[in-house]
Design an enzyme around this catalytic site. Structure first.
Site, short mmCIF file in Angstrom:
data_model
loop_
_atom_site.label_atom_id
_atom_site.label_comp_id
_atom_site.label_asym_id
_atom_site.label_seq_id
_atom_site.Cartn_x
_atom_site.Cartn_y
_atom_site.Cartn_z
N SER A 143 -39.82 -89.83 -13.38
CA SER A 143 -39.27 -88.70 -14.13
C SER A 143 -39.61 -87.41 -13.39
O SER A 143 -40.55 -87.36 -12.59
CB SER A 143 -39.88 -88.66 -15.53
OG SER A 143 -39.64 -87.41 -16.13
N TYR A 156 -47.29 -87.85 -21.19
CA TYR A 156 -46.15 -88.56 -20.63
C TYR A 156 -46.10 -88.34 -19.11
O TYR A 156 -45.91 -89.28 -18.33
CB TYR A 156 -44.87 -88.04 -21.29
CG TYR A 156 -43.60 -88.72 -20.83
CD1 TYR A 156 -43.29 -90.00 -21.23
CD2 TYR A 156 -42.69 -88.05 -20.01
CE1 TYR A 156 -42.12 -90.62 -20.83
CE2 TYR A 156 -41.52 -88.66 -19.59
CZ TYR A 156 -41.23 -89.94 -20.00
OH TYR A 156 -40.08 -90.55 -19.60
#
Lengths: 250, 444
Positions: A143, A156
């Site tokens: 990501s 995250y």
């Protein structure tokens, strides 16, 4: 995708079988009719809905898989690889709400168990099997959050940063084995996972990420950014002075 | 003990789908049997010179056995030769041609092993007269799935023989073969070239006039099927020009240049179009006497020519269709180019009656082969459609060229598949012979 002269895989495994991005990628792969798609996940109900959403000329199957119980992964992958796997997409993951994770650290730990330990376990098992079969593609979803920890989602981000480093190292370790690793670094993807969140700049959709990923797979690229302009954003992010970075709200 | 355990990347000639396996070489039949009995879980596959275009001679994650005794001398008795399966047709030519004999079936390259040629039941430009290789094989030695040695003749054990001829190496490892040869007066051919202005004219020229012993058409798909039709007859001694008449059986095939390894292919549609046009202009409608290697193996003049297609490789698509299904052939010069998928090279030939090989490719009618650069996703779908169309007219895809067919289509194209599978299971009850092609097409 080594198993067909037009670079179309014949058996694809989607870990996180109900994942929107994962399913979009399965569609973007342009599989030949009759190709096997194994959807692996925890909720059979959601897998059934996912299977129904795939083109009917594919041979979709559902299997139970829980990323957060790595002690069961050995048996799972032994069974999975009794037939060869051309592409394995590791699309499972959870997005913890940052504020909840800060207040309840076990939530943060649980998310790491899926997003990092679960990924590492699954990818290592799959890589070992693919090494033995002499070919295969692993698709890993990193990501933009992996690029630099930021206050809005650093739990995250930490998992994705760990996964990204792991996947890049794995790709190098598999060099020459016939197994190829593609690291996908999407930006903010509007969808179920990010429901109710304010979209970040350079946000994208599952379909766009999937199309870029499928193209990168065909070209055996190592890394793909989606959208592709994100690579420059990431570069700028790394150069941003910390004092400024801290104050950015997105 | 044989050498074993070296991991190697194997790819077909088209270089589209490589896989990694251990490779081993056996020095004699005992060592070979030992390798087969010690087969790993993903089985063993035997490989010749790697001229199958697709994934027939690779076995990802398993064992690949290298050519068996490639340097063994062929033994010639009369017009019959016994040759090691690992030997190349090229080396066989060099032995037998100076003695006035010719292997009756020569595929488009001399760089194929005898074993591989049997496994694919190869055909040549004379199929309409002489059939495919199986017709000329008198005997093979086969090591089966239990490591047992079998001497197989078409009369003695037709099931094993015709499952192995054309069986893509999946019934066992052939170690040697005895082939019948054709007598020749010279190593030259009289070749008559005709320029044909379009595809329709080509089809009628090939259908209506009696073909020579050897016949092939080179079709330019960039120019709507403008073609050069070549007919060749073996040259008699008295027909040779003075310069070569003193050495009528000379056999000196040469590789003049070797293509470099390239990341990017220089072949672009514009380049190929110009090349094809120049080739057409250069061709003359006359008769010439040429060495057989120039007629049979023109591409062998450039070593490793497949590299010209770059790292992505290329795909050769070859099908056979019966007479009356010419509309399928036409697609190569109409529908496919219109969709931006123009094959760079198209070759059209006639097929005569097939042999008894259960998975042998040739069937009476036509065969067309087309080379496409790999990598365009639209090609995958277009060829899937071609598969369906081909199956629907009773045609088939050539497995030695294939890297992309689907299992369900295979069963429609090869109706004898179930019978072949039964014989295969008897020859290899433990399922030791496997290949990537085998797994891709679920042939077991």
């Amino acid at each position: 995708m080594t198993n067909n002269g037009t670079r179309r895989p014949q058996r694809v495994v989607l870990l996180g079988g109900a994942s929107e991005i994962g399913l979009a990628l399965v569609s973007a792969l342009d599989l030949p009719p009759g190709a096997a798609v194994v959807l692996a996940g925890r909720s059979d109900e959601r897998l059934a809905a996912a299977a129904a959403s795939l083109p009917s000329n594919l041979d979709a199957r559902r299997v139970w898989f829980d990323a957060s119980t790595p002690e069961k992964h050995g048996a799972f992958f032994d069974e999975l690889f009794t037939d060869q796997v051309d592409v394995l997409i590791a699309a499972f993951g959870v997005l913890p709400r940052q504020t909840e994770a800060e207040q309840e650290p076990m939530r943060a730990v649980d998310s790491l168990a899926v997003n990092l330990s679960g990924q590492v376990s699954a990818l290592l098992h799959a890589a070992n099997h693919m090494r033995r079969q002499g070919h295969g593609d692993l698709v890993v979803f990193s990501s933009i959050a992996a690029v630099r920890g930021r206050r809005a989602n650093y739990v995250y981000g930490a998992a994705k940063a760990g996964l990204d480093a792991f996947a890049c190292g794995l790709a190098d370790a598999l060099r020459g084995s016939g197994v190829h690793v593609l690291v996908v670094r999407p930006g903010f993807v509007r969808g179920r996972m990010t429901q109710g969140m304010k979209a970040a700049p350079f946000s994208t959709t599952s379909a766009k990420v999937a199309a870029a990923t499928a193209t990168a797979l065909r070209g055996r690229r190592a890394v793909v950014w989606a959208p592709s302009s994100l690579r420059f954003v990431a570069f700028a992010m790394r150069l941003t002075p910390r004092g400024v970075w801290r104050r950015l709200r997105f | 003990m044989s050498s074993r355990g070296v991991a190697r990347t194997f790819a077909g000639w088209g270089r589209t789908t490589s896989s990694i396996s251990l490779s081993a070489r056996a020095r004699d039949e005992d060592e070979l049997a030992e390798l087969i009995r010690a087969a790993p879980a993903r089985g063993v596959s035997s490989r010749g010179l790697g001229r199958s275009y697709g994934d027939a001679a690779q076995n990802g994650g398993g064992l690949v056995i290298e050519p068996f005794r490639p340097d063994a001398e062929p033994v010639l008795t009369g017009d019959v030769v016994t040759v090691s399966a690992g030997a190349s047709l090229g080396s066989l030519l060099e032995t037998v041609v100076p003695r006035g004999l010719l292997p009756p079936v020569l595929p488009g390259t001399r760089q194929v092993s005898v074993g591989g040629a049997i496994a694919a039941d190869v055909h040549g430009k004379n199929h309409h007269v002489d059939g495919s290789l199986g017709r000329w094989v008198e005997r093979i030695v086969l090591i089966d799935g239990l490591g047992e040695r079998r001497e197989v003749t078409p009369a003695g054990d037709p099931d094993t023989f015709w499952a192995t001829v054309g069986g893509m190496g999946l019934t066992g490892v052939v170690t040697e073969a005895t082939l019948r040869l054709l007598p020749i007066e010279t190593s030259y051919l009289r070749v008559r070239a005709r320029r044909v202005r379009d595809f329709d004219a080509l089809l009628s020229a090939m259908r209506d006039s009696k073909p020579a012993r050897y016949q092939v058409a080179w079709v330019d798909a960039f120019a709507r099927g403008r073609s050069i039709l070549e007919d060749g007859e073996p040259a008699r001694r008295r027909e040779l020009p003075d310069g070569v008449a003193r050495h009528p059986l000379e056999c000196q095939p040469r590789t003049r240049i070797v293509a470099p390894s390239l990341a990017m292919s220089p072949l672009r549609p514009r380049v190929v179009r110009a090349f094809n046009a120049a080739w057409w202009r250069r061709a003359d409608d006359g008769e010439r006497v040429v060495p057989l290697s120039r007629f049979f193996h023109p591409l062998d003049g450039v070593g490793e020519w497949h590299r010209l297609y770059g790292r992505r490789g290329f795909l050769q698509y070859q099908i056979a269709v019966p007479d009356g299904a010419e509309q399928v052939l036409e697609r190569f010069v109409t529908t496919l180019p219109d969709a931006g998928l123009t094959p760079y090279l198209v070759v059209l030939k006639r097929f005569g009656p097939g042999d008894d090989g259960l998975l042998s490719f040739p069937r009476p009618g036509w065969t067309i082969a087309a080379d496409f650069p790999s990598g365009d996703p639209a090609l995958a779908r277009a060829l899937d459609e071609m598969d369906e169309l081909t199956a629907s007219v009773g045609g088939r895809v050539y497995l030695a060229k294939d890297s992309r067919l689907r299992p369900d289509v295979l069963t429609r194209m090869y109706p004898e598949l179930p019978r072949w599978q039964k014989i295969r299971a008897e020859l290899d009850p433990l399922g030791r012979f496997q290949s990537d092609l085998d797994r891709r097409l679920s042939m077991r």
